[in-house]
Design a protein around this motif. Structure first.
Motif, mmCIF file in Angstrom:
data_model
loop_
_atom_site.group_PDB
_atom_site.id
_atom_site.type_symbol
_atom_site.label_atom_id
_atom_site.label_comp_id
_atom_site.label_asym_id
_atom_site.label_seq_id
_atom_site.Cartn_x
_atom_site.Cartn_y
_atom_site.Cartn_z
ATOM 1 N N LYS A 122 0.805 -1.229 0.000
ATOM 2 C CA LYS A 122 0.000 0.000 0.000
ATOM 3 C C LYS A 122 0.838 1.280 0.000
ATOM 4 C CE LYS A 122 -3.612 2.235 2.706
ATOM 5 N NZ LYS A 122 -4.286 2.256 4.004
ATOM 6 N N GLU A 123 1.799 1.382 0.893
ATOM 7 C CA GLU A 123 2.561 2.632 0.992
ATOM 8 C C GLU A 123 3.590 2.789 -0.122
ATOM 9 O OE1 GLU A 123 1.107 4.724 2.552
ATOM 10 O OE2 GLU A 123 0.021 3.580 4.056
ATOM 11 N N LEU A 124 4.052 1.687 -0.702
ATOM 12 C CA LEU A 124 4.920 1.779 -1.882
ATOM 13 C C LEU A 124 4.146 2.431 -3.023
ATOM 14 C CD1 LEU A 124 7.575 1.062 -3.398
ATOM 15 C CD2 LEU A 124 6.477 -1.100 -4.014
ATOM 16 N N LEU A 125 2.938 1.964 -3.229
ATOM 17 C CA LEU A 125 2.076 2.505 -4.282
ATOM 18 C C LEU A 125 1.750 3.978 -4.012
ATOM 19 C CD1 LEU A 125 0.574 1.632 -6.863
ATOM 20 C CD2 LEU A 125 -1.384 1.084 -5.418
ATOM 21 N N TYR A 126 1.433 4.291 -2.749
ATOM 22 C CA TYR A 126 1.122 5.674 -2.381
ATOM 23 C C TYR A 126 2.297 6.602 -2.700
ATOM 24 C CZ TYR A 126 -0.174 9.751 0.400
ATOM 25 O OH TYR A 126 -0.489 11.032 0.799
ATOM 26 N N GLY A 127 3.502 6.199 -2.333
ATOM 27 C CA GLY A 127 4.687 7.007 -2.615
ATOM 28 C C GLY A 127 4.879 7.234 -4.101
ATOM 29 N N GLN A 128 4.597 6.203 -4.897
ATOM 30 C CA GLN A 128 4.722 6.336 -6.355
ATOM 31 C C GLN A 128 3.658 7.280 -6.913
ATOM 32 O OE1 GLN A 128 4.657 2.150 -7.332
ATOM 33 N NE2 GLN A 128 6.855 1.927 -6.976
ATOM 34 N N TYR A 129 2.434 7.186 -6.386
ATOM 35 C CA TYR A 129 1.377 8.126 -6.801
ATOM 36 C C TYR A 129 1.778 9.561 -6.465
ATOM 37 C CZ TYR A 129 -2.174 4.349 -7.318
ATOM 38 O OH TYR A 129 -2.905 3.250 -7.692
ATOM 39 N N MET A 130 2.331 9.755 -5.270
ATOM 40 C CA MET A 130 2.726 11.091 -4.826
ATOM 41 C C MET A 130 3.804 11.663 -5.749
ATOM 42 S SD MET A 130 1.038 12.098 -2.001
ATOM 43 C CE MET A 130 2.118 13.161 -1.031
ATOM 44 N N THR A 131 4.822 10.859 -6.047
ATOM 45 C CA THR A 131 5.902 11.321 -6.926
ATOM 46 C C THR A 131 5.375 11.643 -8.321
ATOM 47 O OG1 THR A 131 7.656 10.211 -5.702
ATOM 48 C CG2 THR A 131 8.082 10.638 -8.027
ATOM 49 N N ALA A 132 4.524 10.784 -8.856
ATOM 50 C CA ALA A 132 3.975 11.019 -10.203
ATOM 51 C C ALA A 132 3.184 12.325 -10.250
ATOM 52 C CB ALA A 132 3.101 9.844 -10.623
ATOM 53 N N CYS A 133 2.416 12.596 -9.208
ATOM 54 C CA CYS A 133 1.636 13.836 -9.151
ATOM 55 C C CYS A 133 2.566 15.050 -9.083
ATOM 56 C CB CYS A 133 0.697 13.804 -7.941
ATOM 57 S SG CYS A 133 -0.344 15.269 -7.777
ATOM 58 N N LEU A 134 3.589 14.976 -8.240
ATOM 59 C CA LEU A 134 4.543 16.077 -8.122
ATOM 60 C C LEU A 134 5.233 16.338 -9.459
ATOM 61 C CD1 LEU A 134 5.970 18.046 -6.060
ATOM 62 C CD2 LEU A 134 7.806 16.341 -5.993
ATOM 63 N N GLU A 135 5.670 15.271 -10.119
ATOM 64 C CA GLU A 135 6.377 15.426 -11.400
ATOM 65 C C GLU A 135 5.469 16.025 -12.470
ATOM 66 O OE1 GLU A 135 7.874 11.477 -12.151
ATOM 67 O OE2 GLU A 135 9.624 11.790 -10.867
ATOM 68 N N LYS A 136 4.193 15.688 -12.430
ATOM 69 C CA LYS A 136 3.252 16.194 -13.443
ATOM 70 C C LYS A 136 2.958 17.688 -13.259
ATOM 71 C CE LYS A 136 -1.264 15.393 -15.537
ATOM 72 N NZ LYS A 136 -2.403 14.482 -15.650
ATOM 73 N N TYR A 137 2.692 18.094 -12.021
ATOM 74 C CA TYR A 137 2.226 19.465 -11.786
ATOM 75 C C TYR A 137 3.306 20.419 -11.250
ATOM 76 C CZ TYR A 137 -2.321 17.304 -12.496
ATOM 77 O OH TYR A 137 -3.390 16.620 -13.029
ATOM 78 N N TRP A 138 4.368 19.872 -10.660
ATOM 79 C CA TRP A 138 5.471 20.692 -10.139
ATOM 80 C C TRP A 138 6.787 20.082 -10.623
ATOM 81 C CZ3 TRP A 138 1.070 19.630 -7.264
ATOM 82 C CH2 TRP A 138 0.341 20.735 -6.816
ATOM 83 N N PRO A 139 7.031 20.081 -11.929
ATOM 84 C CA PRO A 139 8.208 19.395 -12.481
ATOM 85 C C PRO A 139 9.547 19.977 -12.032
ATOM 86 C CG PRO A 139 7.128 20.718 -14.176
ATOM 87 C CD PRO A 139 6.231 20.741 -12.972
ATOM 88 N N ASP A 140 9.563 21.192 -11.527
ATOM 89 C CA ASP A 140 10.813 21.821 -11.098
ATOM 90 C C ASP A 140 11.018 21.733 -9.583
ATOM 91 O OD1 ASP A 140 11.367 22.566 -13.751
ATOM 92 O OD2 ASP A 140 10.160 24.386 -13.543
ATOM 93 N N ALA A 141 10.327 20.803 -8.930
ATOM 94 C CA ALA A 141 10.416 20.669 -7.469
ATOM 95 C C ALA A 141 11.850 20.392 -7.022
ATOM 96 C CB ALA A 141 9.504 19.541 -6.993
ATOM 97 N N SER A 142 12.210 20.964 -5.879
ATOM 98 C CA SER A 142 13.543 20.753 -5.312
ATOM 99 C C SER A 142 13.714 19.292 -4.887
ATOM 100 C CB SER A 142 13.733 21.653 -4.083
ATOM 101 O OG SER A 142 12.925 21.179 -3.004
#
Length: 192
Positions: free
Chosen positions: A31-51
């Protein structure tokens, strides 16, 4: 392999041990592996320049979440809020330790920990972005299951609380999501 990738991989390795699973496309996943991957994918899509600090914080938001069980805390809202606060402290400490282990400075590791603890939410743009990502991931992947378990009034209240936590940018992204009609209708009611 970059320093960042080593930390993200270390977070994933921990989360692969999650005994709680989620079925996606007929495949059981931690469950939490999948959650972390969802979180990263969302960040990369909408905030691609994140630190890098924010990238680590987003991936580690639920690192080893099963370690602190909800049942170990008092029943009711106070117990729930205590559990959530303790989780944030635990996730932040875990992420900080992993960053230090992989050569990040104390300052960088503490910055990621501060983001995970959501300190100064409205004034720290990276903490706010983490909150926005968590809200967007909830709407995309977890909202339907929650809505199926509760009465409409409670779901509307949850949506209204979620909305208040988000920045204007996060709200605009949320409105652009394609949700199933029954969920989109709940959002319309919550924002009315």
């Amino acid at each position: 392999m970059t320093q960042l990738q080593k930390v993200l991989d270390a977070i994933d390795t921990i989360n692969k041990a999650d005994i709680n699973t989620t079925i996606v496309d007929g495949i059981s996943q931690p469950k939490e592996l999948l959650y972390g991957q969802y979180m990263t994918a969302c960040l990369e899509k909408y905030w691609p320049d994140a630190s890098e600090n924010l990238q680590v914080a987003v991936r580690a938001q639920h690192v080893k979440r099963w370690h602190l069980k909800r049942t170990d805390f008092a029943i009711g809202k106070k117990g729930y809020l205590t559990w959530r606060k303790e989780l944030g402290i635990f996730h932040a400490a875990t992420a900080k330790a992993l960053m230090l282990e992989h050569g990040y400075s104390e300052n960088a590791a503490e910055t990621s920990a501060t983001i995970i603890r959501k300190e100064n939410l409205k004034s720290n743009s990276e903490s706010q972005t983490l909150e926005d990502v968590a809200c967007l991931v909830f709407l995309q992947y977890y909202f339907d299951a929650l809505a199926a378990k509760h009465k409409e009034e409670k779901i509307i209240r949850i949506l209204q609380l979620t909305w208040r936590k988000m920045s204007t940018q996060g709200q605009e992204i949320a409105l652009s999501l394609t949700l199933p009609p029954h969920l989109a209708q709940l959002v319309v009611k919550a924002l009315a």
